[in-house]
Design an enzyme around this catalytic site. Structure first.
Site, PDB file in Angstrom:
ATOM      1  N   GLU A 178       0.827  -1.204   0.000  1.00 28.93           N
ATOM      2  CA  GLU A 178       0.000   0.000   0.000  1.00 28.93           C
ATOM      3  C   GLU A 178       0.862   1.255   0.000  1.00 28.93           C
ATOM      4  O   GLU A 178       1.960   1.260   0.561  1.00 28.93           O
ATOM      5  CB  GLU A 178      -0.902   0.010   1.241  1.00 28.93           C
TER       6      GLU A 178
ATOM      7  N   CYS B 201       3.602   8.471   0.958  1.00 31.41           N
ATOM      8  CA  CYS B 201       4.210   7.487   1.856  1.00 31.41           C
ATOM      9  C   CYS B 201       4.256   6.149   1.099  1.00 31.41           C
ATOM     10  O   CYS B 201       3.218   5.619   0.721  1.00 31.41           O
ATOM     11  CB  CYS B 201       3.375   7.383   3.133  1.00 31.41           C
TER      12      CYS B 201
ATOM     13  N   CYS C  17       6.341  -7.385   6.304  1.00 34.94           N
ATOM     14  CA  CYS C  17       7.589  -6.996   6.981  1.00 34.94           C
ATOM     15  C   CYS C  17       8.013  -8.123   7.909  1.00 34.94           C
ATOM     16  O   CYS C  17       7.174  -8.777   8.529  1.00 34.94           O
ATOM     17  CB  CYS C  17       7.373  -5.714   7.781  1.00 34.94           C
TER      18      CYS C  17
ATOM     19  N   CYS D  91       7.084  -5.905  14.684  1.00 28.87           N
ATOM     20  CA  CYS D  91       6.772  -4.946  15.756  1.00 28.87           C
ATOM     21  C   CYS D  91       5.327  -5.192  16.216  1.00 28.87           C
ATOM     22  O   CYS D  91       4.420  -5.277  15.377  1.00 28.87           O
ATOM     23  CB  CYS D  91       6.944  -3.515  15.276  1.00 28.87           C
TER      24      CYS D  91
ATOM     25  N   CYS E 280       2.255  -2.884  15.139  1.00 27.93           N
ATOM     26  CA  CYS E 280       2.148  -2.524  13.721  1.00 27.93           C
ATOM     27  C   CYS E 280       1.387  -3.598  12.940  1.00 27.93           C
ATOM     28  O   CYS E 280       1.731  -4.782  12.992  1.00 27.93           O
ATOM     29  CB  CYS E 280       3.556  -2.351  13.162  1.00 27.93           C
TER      30      CYS E 280
ATOM     31  N   GLY F 181       6.979  -2.367   5.481  1.00 29.38           N
ATOM     32  CA  GLY F 181       8.350  -2.859   5.337  1.00 29.38           C
ATOM     33  C   GLY F 181       9.398  -2.011   6.022  1.00 29.38           C
ATOM     34  O   GLY F 181       9.151  -0.865   6.398  1.00 29.38           O
ATOM     35  N   GLU F 182      10.560  -2.613   6.220  1.00 32.69           N
ATOM     36  CA  GLU F 182      11.723  -1.922   6.780  1.00 32.69           C
ATOM     37  C   GLU F 182      12.639  -1.594   5.586  1.00 32.69           C
ATOM     38  O   GLU F 182      13.278  -2.484   5.017  1.00 32.69           O
ATOM     39  CB  GLU F 182      12.416  -2.841   7.805  1.00 32.69           C
TER      40      GLU F 182
ATOM     41  N   SER G  61      12.699   5.961   6.832  1.00 30.77           N
ATOM     42  CA  SER G  61      12.529   5.672   8.257  1.00 30.77           C
ATOM     43  C   SER G  61      12.927   4.232   8.561  1.00 30.77           C
ATOM     44  O   SER G  61      12.537   3.306   7.854  1.00 30.77           O
ATOM     45  CB  SER G  61      11.056   5.890   8.632  1.00 30.77           C
TER      46      SER G  61
ATOM     47  N   SER H 282      12.875   5.149  14.297  1.00 27.94           N
ATOM     48  CA  SER H 282      11.746   4.839  15.167  1.00 27.94           C
ATOM     49  C   SER H 282      12.285   4.306  16.500  1.00 27.94           C
ATOM     50  O   SER H 282      12.914   3.255  16.545  1.00 27.94           O
ATOM     51  CB  SER H 282      10.873   3.790  14.462  1.00 27.94           C
ATOM     52  N   LEU H 283      12.046   5.052  17.584  1.00 30.21           N
ATOM     53  CA  LEU H 283      12.667   4.712  18.874  1.00 30.21           C
ATOM     54  C   LEU H 283      11.893   3.614  19.613  1.00 30.21           C
ATOM     55  O   LEU H 283      12.493   2.750  20.240  1.00 30.21           O
ATOM     56  CB  LEU H 283      12.752   5.967  19.746  1.00 30.21           C
TER      57      LEU H 283
ATOM     58  N   ASN I  85      -2.258   4.040  16.586  1.00 30.43           N
ATOM     59  CA  ASN I  85      -3.498   3.748  15.850  1.00 30.43           C
ATOM     60  C   ASN I  85      -3.679   2.240  15.791  1.00 30.43           C
ATOM     61  O   ASN I  85      -2.881   1.573  15.142  1.00 30.43           O
ATOM     62  CB  ASN I  85      -3.422   4.291  14.430  1.00 30.43           C
TER      63      ASN I  85
ATOM     64  N   CYS J 145      -0.039   5.743  10.545  1.00 30.81           N
ATOM     65  CA  CYS J 145       1.176   5.020  10.937  1.00 30.81           C
ATOM     66  C   CYS J 145       0.862   3.685  11.607  1.00 30.81           C
ATOM     67  O   CYS J 145       0.049   3.630  12.527  1.00 30.81           O
ATOM     68  CB  CYS J 145       1.922   5.878  11.951  1.00 30.81           C
TER      69      CYS J 145
END
Ligand code: SF4
Length: 338
Positions: A92, A105, A112, A116, A119, A158-159, A190, A213-214, A289, A329
């Site tokens: 997407e 974006c 991925c 996480c 996500c 994805g990363e 990112s 991303s922390l 979200n 996000c």
């Protein structure tokens, strides 16, 4: 199967032409025909000698530009598009509208592998990494939908640093002056923290911006939320980020997703402030979200921001868009079931 011409940078095309016994000087015209003029037939590349077209046709394919299968529009004007790339690989991309400066974006992978826990993409697992041409196709779709596309972020599925070779090629294709000539300085990539690529970027001539991303300052909590912590601990990631900022005189965008009751306690903001102290850049707080749509915002979000600002951290609250169509996000899961 022949390799796809859309996946090649201008330098790649020049090298391919040399390999085919043709003059590499035709690479610019070939690149322009594909990426600016939208050519979809290798026999008919405008301004490219017929002999060169024939040679390329023997070695490469030029498939039509992939188009999105579905589009959703949110109440705030955010647009989400679903592609289904070859091998049933969904991905997407999203157009985030803002007066006169829309943002695209893009996804770098279908699914991925990072897992996480907060996500939606992470729950899918990795289907496959996307090719440069598939990333460029998302850009073209966003360009068509946007009123005025001014920036580009690799924050979709994805990363990006686990598909760096292809993402790097896509960046080069999109920024090439013979193609769309989209400024690299308006592109942000990112990562959840893939140290070798951050180190590579430190010495590279790419002008893109880096976002990290922390997730959590506490290593144990972070390892539960973002398993990449076990491979690349945040402390080491931030050491690489400090190097990057120092060597390039660059700023970094730090991102922190606020999970109510999980990483939004006063002790979390205190640890976070110490961890990122002195890193040049800004911190974006991102409201969580849930996968299906808008959810409860952390009641601590404003307080969390105040605590960080009091500790000397430049902190912004990100205005989330498209949550009602699961385009915000952490929500991209190729569902499109809204
Ligand atoms: S947050 Fe990013 S890295 Fe983590 S699972 Fe989602 S897409 Fe992958």
């Amino acid at each position: 199967m022949k390799p796809e011409l859309r996946d090649l940078t201008r330098e790649d095309i020049a090298a391919a032409l040399t390999g085919l016994g043709e003059k590499p000087g035709n690479a610019g015209a070939v690149f322009m025909a594909v990426h600016r003029r939208g050519a979809a037939d290798l026999a008919l590349l405008p301004n490219v000698p017929e002999r060169v077209c024939r040679a390329l046709g023997r070695a490469f394919s030029l498939r039509p530009l992939p188009l999105p299968e579905r589009k959703l529009v949110a109440g705030d004007g955010t647009k989400k598009m679903l592609f289904r790339f070859a091998g049933d690989a969904p991905a997407e991309c999203v157009v985030l509208p803002a007066k006169g400066r829309d943002t695209a974006c893009l996804s770098s992978q279908s699914g991925c592998s990072c897992g996480c826990s907060f996500c939606a993409t992470g729950t899918l697992g990795l289907k496959r990494s996307l090719t440069p041409g598939e990333i460029v196709a998302q850009f073209e779709a966003c360009r068509t939908e946007a009123a005025d596309l001014k920036s580009l972020v690799f924050m979709g599925m994805g990363e990006p640093f686990l598909n760096w070779e292809n993402v790097r090629k896509a960046i080069k294709i999109l920024s090439d002056s013979r193609g769309r000539h989209f400024p690299q300085a308006k592109m942000t990539v990112s990562t959840v923290g893939v140290i070798p690529v951050i180190e590579e970027l430190t010495g590279s001539d790419l002008q893109i911006r880096l976002a990290v991303s922390l997730v959590a300052a506490d290593p144990e909590l972070r390892a539960r939320l973002a398993p990449m912590e076990k491979v690349y601990p945040l402390k080491r990631v931030l050491a690489a980020v400090r190097e990057y900022c120092g060597a390039r005189k660059a700023l970094v965008m730090l991102e922190y997703i606020l999970l109510p009751g999980v990483n939004d306690r006063p002790s979390d903001s205190a640890k976070l402030a110490v961890l990122i102290q002195g890193i040049p850049g800004r911190l974006n707080l991102i409201p969580y979200n849930p996968p299906g749509g808008p959810g409860p915002v952390s009641p601590r979000i404003k307080e969390f921001q105040r605590e960080l600002i009091a500790a000397g951290v430049i902190t912004y609250l990100r205005q989330e868009k498209g949550a009602d169509i699961a385009a915000a996000c952490g929500q991209l899961a190729a569902g499109m079931d809204k």
